[in-house]
Design a protein around this motif. Sequence first.
Motif, short mmCIF file in Angstrom:
data_model
loop_
_atom_site.label_atom_id
_atom_site.label_comp_id
_atom_site.label_asym_id
_atom_site.label_seq_id
_atom_site.Cartn_x
_atom_site.Cartn_y
_atom_site.Cartn_z
N GLN A 298 -17.06 6.33 -56.82
CA GLN A 298 -18.18 7.22 -56.50
C GLN A 298 -19.45 6.78 -57.22
O GLN A 298 -20.54 6.77 -56.65
CB GLN A 298 -17.82 8.66 -56.85
N ARG A 299 -19.29 6.38 -58.49
CA ARG A 299 -20.44 5.89 -59.27
C ARG A 299 -20.98 4.60 -58.66
O ARG A 299 -22.18 4.39 -58.56
CB ARG A 299 -20.04 5.68 -60.72
N ALA A 300 -20.05 3.72 -58.27
CA ALA A 300 -20.45 2.44 -57.69
C ALA A 300 -21.25 2.62 -56.41
O ALA A 300 -22.21 1.88 -56.14
CB ALA A 300 -19.20 1.59 -57.41
N CYS A 301 -20.89 3.63 -55.63
CA CYS A 301 -21.60 3.90 -54.38
C CYS A 301 -23.06 4.24 -54.65
O CYS A 301 -23.96 3.88 -53.89
CB CYS A 301 -20.91 5.03 -53.62
N GLY A 302 -23.30 4.92 -55.77
CA GLY A 302 -24.67 5.26 -56.15
C GLY A 302 -25.42 4.09 -56.75
O GLY A 302 -26.65 4.03 -56.67
N GLN A 303 -24.70 3.14 -57.34
CA GLN A 303 -25.32 1.99 -57.99
C GLN A 303 -25.57 0.83 -57.05
O GLN A 303 -26.47 0.02 -57.29
CB GLN A 303 -24.44 1.52 -59.15
N GLU A 304 -24.78 0.73 -55.99
CA GLU A 304 -24.88 -0.43 -55.10
C GLU A 304 -26.22 -0.45 -54.36
O GLU A 304 -26.61 0.54 -53.74
CB GLU A 304 -23.72 -0.40 -54.10
N GLY B 161 -23.05 -2.89 -48.61
CA GLY B 161 -22.14 -2.60 -49.71
C GLY B 161 -21.91 -1.11 -49.87
O GLY B 161 -20.79 -0.66 -50.11
N ARG B 162 -22.99 -0.32 -49.76
CA ARG B 162 -22.85 1.14 -49.86
C ARG B 162 -22.00 1.69 -48.72
O ARG B 162 -21.20 2.61 -48.90
CB ARG B 162 -24.22 1.82 -49.85
N GLU B 163 -22.18 1.11 -47.53
CA GLU B 163 -21.39 1.56 -46.38
C GLU B 163 -19.91 1.27 -46.60
O GLU B 163 -19.05 2.11 -46.31
CB GLU B 163 -21.88 0.85 -45.12
N VAL B 164 -19.62 0.09 -47.12
CA VAL B 164 -18.23 -0.29 -47.41
C VAL B 164 -17.63 0.65 -48.45
O VAL B 164 -16.50 1.14 -48.29
CB VAL B 164 -18.15 -1.75 -47.89
N LEU B 165 -18.37 0.92 -49.51
CA LEU B 165 -17.87 1.83 -50.55
C LEU B 165 -17.66 3.24 -49.99
O LEU B 165 -16.70 3.92 -50.36
CB LEU B 165 -18.85 1.86 -51.72
N GLY B 166 -18.54 3.65 -49.09
CA GLY B 166 -18.35 4.95 -48.45
C GLY B 166 -17.05 4.99 -47.65
O GLY B 166 -16.33 6.00 -47.67
N GLY C 221 -22.54 -11.44 -57.40
CA GLY C 221 -23.03 -11.08 -56.08
C GLY C 221 -21.97 -11.01 -55.00
O GLY C 221 -22.30 -10.89 -53.82
N ILE C 222 -20.70 -11.09 -55.39
CA ILE C 222 -19.63 -11.02 -54.38
C ILE C 222 -19.68 -9.69 -53.64
O ILE C 222 -19.63 -9.63 -52.42
CB ILE C 222 -18.25 -11.24 -55.04
N GLY C 223 -19.77 -8.61 -54.39
CA GLY C 223 -19.97 -7.29 -53.81
C GLY C 223 -18.75 -6.69 -53.16
O GLY C 223 -17.68 -7.32 -53.06
N PRO C 224 -18.88 -5.44 -52.68
CA PRO C 224 -17.76 -4.73 -52.06
C PRO C 224 -17.18 -5.49 -50.87
O PRO C 224 -17.91 -5.88 -49.96
CB PRO C 224 -18.39 -3.39 -51.63
N GLN C 225 -15.89 -5.74 -50.92
CA GLN C 225 -15.14 -6.45 -49.86
C GLN C 225 -15.70 -7.85 -49.60
O GLN C 225 -15.44 -8.44 -48.55
CB GLN C 225 -15.12 -5.64 -48.57
N GLY C 226 -16.50 -8.37 -50.54
CA GLY C 226 -17.03 -9.72 -50.41
C GLY C 226 -18.26 -9.83 -49.53
O GLY C 226 -18.70 -10.94 -49.21
N PHE C 227 -18.87 -8.70 -49.17
CA PHE C 227 -20.04 -8.71 -48.29
C PHE C 227 -21.36 -8.83 -49.04
O PHE C 227 -22.43 -8.75 -48.44
CB PHE C 227 -20.06 -7.45 -47.41
N GLY C 228 -21.28 -9.00 -50.35
CA GLY C 228 -22.49 -9.13 -51.16
C GLY C 228 -22.92 -7.81 -51.76
O GLY C 228 -22.74 -6.75 -51.17
N GLY C 229 -23.46 -7.89 -52.97
CA GLY C 229 -23.92 -6.68 -53.64
C GLY C 229 -23.77 -6.81 -55.14
O GLY C 229 -23.33 -7.84 -55.67
N ARG C 230 -24.12 -5.75 -55.83
CA ARG C 230 -24.09 -5.79 -57.30
C ARG C 230 -22.79 -5.27 -57.89
O ARG C 230 -22.55 -5.41 -59.08
CB ARG C 230 -25.28 -5.02 -57.87
N VAL C 231 -21.96 -4.60 -57.08
CA VAL C 231 -20.71 -4.05 -57.60
C VAL C 231 -19.53 -4.89 -57.10
O VAL C 231 -19.03 -4.69 -56.00
CB VAL C 231 -20.53 -2.57 -57.20
N THR C 232 -19.13 -5.84 -57.93
CA THR C 232 -17.96 -6.67 -57.63
C THR C 232 -16.73 -6.16 -58.37
O THR C 232 -15.62 -6.23 -57.86
CB THR C 232 -18.24 -8.14 -57.99
#
Length: 278
Positions: A33-39, A44-49, A233-244
Motif C-alpha cells: 500500500q505504501r509502495a503504491c503511494g510512492q511509485e 507501476g501504480r496500476e500494477v501495484l493496484g 528502475g526495474i519497477g513493479p513486475q519489471g515494467f519500470g519504476g522506483r519500487v523494485t
Amino acid sequence: MREIDRALFIQTVKELCIEANHILPQDLKTCLQRACGQEESPLGREVLGDIIRNYETAEQLQIPVCQDTGMAVVFIDLGEDAHIAGLAAAVDEGVRQGYVEGLLRCSVVGDPLRRINTNDNTPAVLHLRMVPGDRVSITVAPKGAGSENMSSIRMMTPAATEEDIIAYVVQAVETAGSNPCPPVVVGVGIGGNFEGCALLAKRALCRDSSLRNPDPLYQGLEQRMLEAINRTGIGPQGFGGRVTALSVNIEAGATHIASLPVAVNMGCHVTRHAHRVI
C-alpha cells in the motif's frame, strides 16, 4: 517433558499451509500500500493496484493469492522440554492435508530428474532447531519457483567490503529482473558456511518487513541495499519504476576465518508465511 498432541500438531501445520497461501502477512500488505503511494510510474501504480486487489480478493474468497502455492518450507523451533512423536512424518502429514484438502496446487516432484509429481506436495522442506522451554513454534513459508529460481550464493573472502556485498545483492536483483514478480522482498544471509548462509537468507524472508536488523551495522546495510535496488528502475513486475523491492532483510551468523559467504534468497510480492505457537 511436555508431550505435544500429535493430532493438534498436524492440524496446525495443515491450517498454516492454507492460511499462508490465502492471506498475505499484514506487514507485506502495508508495504504494498505504501509502495503504491510512492511509485511515480503510472503503469507501476496500476500494477501495484492490481496486486493489492489480488490479495484482497484472495482473502475475501479464501483462494490462493498466487497460483504457484509453492514447496512447503516449514520452520520448527522445538522446545527442549517438548516432544512430538514422529515429528518429521507429522509435518508431512500436515502438509499433505493442507494441500490436498485445501485444494492448493501440488508442485513437488519426488525426484529431480524423473519429475514424477508426489500429488500431495510432500515432502516438506523441514528446518528444525532446538530451543529452551516446552513450546513449539511453527512457521510455514510456501515458496514458489519463480522467485526461488532467481536466488543465488557467492562464497566471498574476508577481503570483500560492504560495497562488494551491496553490489552483489543488487546484481542478483538486476539479473532476476521481472522473473521473481517484483516488487520483491530480498532475504540476505551473511556468514555461516555454504548451506548455513542460504538458510540465513531463507529465514530472513520470514521476518516482519517492518522490523530492521537490531544490529546498527546490518540495519544500515539493509537500507543501503534497498535504496540501491530501487535505483535500478526495474519497477513493479519489471515494467519500470522506483519500487523494485519492498524490503531487504539481512540475517548474519558466525563463519570461518577464511570465509565470507553471502546468499540472496529472492521473495516475490507475495512472500508468504504464517506462524503459530503450541
